[in-house]
Write a protein that holds these residues in place. Structure first.
Motif, PDB file in Angstrom:
ATOM      1  N   ASP A  28       0.848  -1.184   0.000  1.00 51.09           N
ATOM      2  CA  ASP A  28       0.000   0.000   0.000  1.00 51.09           C
ATOM      3  C   ASP A  28       0.894   1.247   0.000  1.00 51.09           C
ATOM      4  N   ASP A  30       1.543   3.707   2.035  1.00 55.13           N
ATOM      5  CA  ASP A  30       2.367   3.955   3.231  1.00 55.13           C
ATOM      6  C   ASP A  30       3.583   3.038   3.258  1.00 55.13           C
ATOM      7  N   TRP A  31       3.365   1.767   2.944  1.00 52.58           N
ATOM      8  CA  TRP A  31       4.476   0.817   2.947  1.00 52.58           C
ATOM      9  C   TRP A  31       5.499   1.169   1.871  1.00 52.58           C
ATOM     10  N   VAL A  33       6.303   4.157   0.817  1.00 53.46           N
ATOM     11  CA  VAL A  33       7.094   5.284   1.320  1.00 53.46           C
ATOM     12  C   VAL A  33       8.080   4.812   2.382  1.00 53.46           C
ATOM     13  N   LEU A  34       7.604   3.971   3.285  1.00 52.67           N
ATOM     14  CA  LEU A  34       8.465   3.459   4.348  1.00 52.67           C
ATOM     15  C   LEU A  34       9.601   2.606   3.781  1.00 52.67           C
TER      16      LEU A  34
END
Length: 237
Positions: A28, A30-31, A33-34
């Motif tokens: 997803d 967020d993942w 970006v992380l």
């Protein structure tokens, strides 16, 4: 002195890991970006986050364990056997099963864990994935508050370093230089993700993992100047 440790008190181990998702597109936003932030230093400008994702299995935050292999010696008189077993499949189930092995059979003060580069990779990875999956950390993996000499872990890489912290020697190289049959078969660590997700051949991965456990035990025997295991002494259970 490693010669003073009774062989039957050592649990030899190795784990195989893969990215949590089969490919970068499944993450997803967020993942993604992380992942980009986590790997920025390792990637530099040579790889995009997507191109680098096949290495996600080496980080516990982005990878998961698909196989844990463990081996231990049984001694009866002058008869010696090395028993090897594996936990595989669903990560929660295999972690719980391995947890039970530690708590029920290797939980005494004299028991120690041993792997190659296990202090840096296998053991922290196991502990982190247990926390992520809500599984209690067994005493042998819980290092909080322990002094270095109280940690019940052996590492054949560390034993080979003899205090040289700049030195890294792969298990494959170490077995070669010590005259031990190579543990490696038809795959290496970089191919485990492909074999797992594309070929869906967990048996091939189990074989690869168990060979590493046997190789670690052989290295340990060599460091103690003891006779190496022969095929008839190795039992797969």
């Amino acid at each position: 002195m490693i010669e003073k440790i009774q062989l039957q008190n050592i649990l030899f181990l190795d784990i195989e890991t893969v990215p949590c998702e089969e490919n970068y597109q499944n993450l997803d936003p967020d993942w993604k970006v992380l992942w980009e932030q986590k790997t920025q230093y390792q990637r530099r400008d040579e790889y995009t986050p997507e191109a680098f994702y096949d290495r996600a299995g080496i980080w516990a935050e982005f990878g998961k364990i698909i196989c844990i292999s463990a081996g231990y010696f049984t001694l009866k008189g002058d008869i010696r056997h090395f028993r090897v077993t594996s936990f595989f499949g669903d990560e929660v189930s295999l972690l719980k099963d391995f947890n039970n092995l530690l708590n029920n059979h290797f939980d005494q003060p004299q028991h120690v864990l041993c792997g190659h580069n296990a202090k840096e990779f296998d053991i922290p990875f196991l502990a982190r994935r247990m926390i992520i999956n809500g599984i209690p950390i067994p005493q042998k993996l819980n290092l909080f508050g322990k002094k270095p000499w109280e940690i019940p872990h052996l590492d054949t890489l560390e034993l080979w370093k003899f205090g040289d912290y700049k030195h890294f020697t792969s298990l494959k190289l170490l077995t070669k230089v010590l005259g031990i049959p190579s543990p490696k078969g038809d795959i290496d660590g970089s191919q485990v993700g492909h074999v797992y997700y594309i070929e869906k051949d967990i048996d091939r991965i189990i074989t690869y993992c168990e060979k590493d456990v046997i190789a670690v035990a052989q290295v340990f025997l060599k460091l103690r100047r003891e006779e190496l295991l022969i095929a008839e002494e190795i039992i797969h259970v």
